[in-house]
Enzyme design. Structure first.
Site, short mmCIF file in Angstrom:
data_model
loop_
_atom_site.label_atom_id
_atom_site.label_comp_id
_atom_site.label_asym_id
_atom_site.label_seq_id
_atom_site.Cartn_x
_atom_site.Cartn_y
_atom_site.Cartn_z
NE ARG A 55 43.41 50.47 24.00
CZ ARG A 55 43.16 50.17 22.72
NH1 ARG A 55 43.10 48.90 22.34
NH2 ARG A 55 43.00 51.11 21.82
CE1 TYR A 107 38.45 44.22 48.88
CE2 TYR A 107 38.24 43.99 46.50
CZ TYR A 107 38.40 44.78 47.63
OH TYR A 107 38.51 46.14 47.48
CG ASP A 181 41.64 36.40 44.33
OD1 ASP A 181 42.85 36.48 44.63
OD2 ASP A 181 40.88 37.38 44.27
CE LYS A 206 45.12 44.32 48.33
NZ LYS A 206 44.46 44.44 47.07
O1 P1T Z 1 42.41 46.27 44.88
P1 P1T Z 1 42.65 45.49 43.61
O2 P1T Z 1 44.08 45.46 43.17
O3 P1T Z 1 41.72 45.87 42.52
O4 P1T Z 1 42.35 43.94 43.97
C1 P1T Z 1 41.08 43.47 44.31
C2 P1T Z 1 41.20 42.23 45.16
C3 P1T Z 1 41.02 40.99 44.55
N1 P1T Z 1 41.14 39.84 45.25
C4 P1T Z 1 41.42 39.86 46.58
C5 P1T Z 1 41.51 38.55 47.31
C6 P1T Z 1 41.62 41.08 47.24
O5 P1T Z 1 41.91 41.04 48.54
C7 P1T Z 1 41.51 42.29 46.52
C8 P1T Z 1 41.69 43.62 47.16
N2 P1T Z 1 41.61 43.59 48.57
C9 P1T Z 1 41.75 44.69 49.38
C10 P1T Z 1 41.96 45.93 48.93
C11 P1T Z 1 41.65 44.42 50.83
O6 P1T Z 1 42.05 45.26 51.65
O7 P1T Z 1 41.19 43.33 51.17
#
Ligand code: P1T
Length: 390
Positions: A55, A107, A181, A206
């Protein structure tokens, strides 16, 4: 066999994407960083080992953290189990009574953690049009400790001038931390730390992972004290990614520049196609001169990205019909993978902003343009759009 460490200085992004943080395995010479699938490490001397518990530290994760730091042009990188876990950890830098000023388009999950998790622990949030510097200036308050921007935003692809906001904050009392972000842009297209941001965060799920096969998050920054606190939180809270997930992201990142070039080129073609289509009311893509943030995007980004949003004529029913009838574009949440995706944010990724000032038009469709042949993608959209009567 001794690894030959590379210095990141003066290496181009494409070279860093493949080599940063990684050198041949010291035991075997394996070129790919091994997946250190272990929870603990044998210690030769009590409590003095570099590696003690996974961890806290894992070599596969360390390689990824160093690689992502290099790509963002930052000193320190930290990896997390998801983008939301990264965001959660950044928010833990704050204390009850602190105020966060955020983009008025983010988001849905980000809005949800702000308002439905952290408000109950005494943090305050307000939302502003980050593209309007006068509005940002007017929204600043004495207890503001953080300014949170997405650029381009999810899903409206609004663009904020990172350098101008950083400059504005530098003279504000208490000097709020500027968090960007950078999920939609990726460090290949935009490096917020170099523009004056303090912290960059990502959903590596992503574009960085790039293949829709892993969920992960990251934080990159330069400030040593903030890094030490975040590293402490990473271990204390424990939302760390497993070594296989780190390996997958490391592998994905190697082709990030190649993929982004194709994402951008395909998206530009599709944006023009949509703009000339009679069933489309409005196209939102930072690469189009009609986009209000086009000039800023052209200045602070290397390309305009692979995300497009558009509104169809005929309202939410028409949007649903198009989104449910493409064959190559899969109807799915998420973005940034090699395959093209289509979704309706109001009913999918952004349900949690319903009823708030950030509510999204129910007729808005979001595309994550993949790296398939663009002619096939356009034909797919053309077929689906022909199903709505205008
Ligand atoms: O899904 P995760 O890996 O926890 O990430 C969250 C997140 C944070 N910031 C942005 C700009 C994001 O687009 C996302 C996640 N977004 C999607 C799952 C979506 O389909 O827009």
């Amino acid at each position: 066999m001794q690894p030959r460490p590379l210095s990141n200085d003066a290496l181009a992004f494409e070279t860093l994407a493949i080599h940063a943080g990684q050198s041949p395995d010291p035991t075997t010479g394996a070129v790919m960083t091994p997946i250190y699938q272990t929870s603990t490490y044998a210690q030769t001397s009590m409590g003095e080992a570099v590696y003690d518990y996974a961890r806290t530290i894992n070599p596969t994760r360390s390689a990824l953290q160093d690689c992502l730091a290099a790509l963002e042009g930052g000193r320190y990188g930290l990896s997390f189990a998801s983008g939301m876990a990264a965001i959660d950890t950044i928010l833990r830098l704050l204390k009850p009574g602190d105020h966060v000023l955020a983009s008025n388009d983010v988001y849905g999950g980000t809005f949800r953690i702000f308002t439905r998790v952290y408000e109950q622990y005494g943090l305050q949030f307000s939302f502003v049009e980050m593209g309007d510097l006068n509005a940002v200036r007017a929204a600043l308050r004495a207890n503001m400790r953080m300014v949170w921007i997405e650029t381009p935003t999810n899903p409206l692809l609004k663009v904020a001038d990172i350098a101008a906001i950083a400059e504005l904050l530098s003279s504000h009392v208490g000097r709020p931390l500027l968090v960007v972000d950078n999920t939609f842009a990726t460090p290949y297209l935009q490096q917020p730390l170099k523009l004056g941001a303090d912290i960059v965060t990502h959903s590596v799920t992503k574009y960085l992972g790039g293949h829709s096969d892993v969920v992960g998050g990251a934080v990159v920054l330069n400030d040593e004290a903030a890094y030490n606190r975040l590293k402490f939180l990473q271990n204390a809270v424990g939302a760390v990614p497993g070594p296989l997930d780190c390996f997958l992201v490391l592998r994905g990142v190697k082709t990030l520049p190649l993929r982004m070039e194709r994402h951008c080129a395909n998206a530009m073609r599709i944006a023009h196609f949509l703009e000339s289509h009679p069933a489309v009311q409005r196209v939102i893509y930072p690469g189009l001169p009609s986009h209000p943030g086009h000039a800023i995007a052209a200045r602070q980004m290397r390309g305009f990205g692979g995300m497009i949003s558009f509104v169809v004529k005929g309202g939410p029913e028409a949007a649903r019909r198009v989104a449910e009838h493409t064959r190559i574009f899969a109807l799915a949440e998420s973005l940034g993978g090699v395959e093209s995706l289509i979704e309706v944010p109001a009913a999918m990724t952004h349900m949690s902003v319903a009823g708030s000032p950030l509510e999204v038009d129910a007729a808005l469709i979001r595309l994550s343009v993949g790296v398939e042949h663009v002619d096939d993608l356009i034909a797919d959209l053309e077929r689906a759009l022909s199903l709505i009567s205008i």
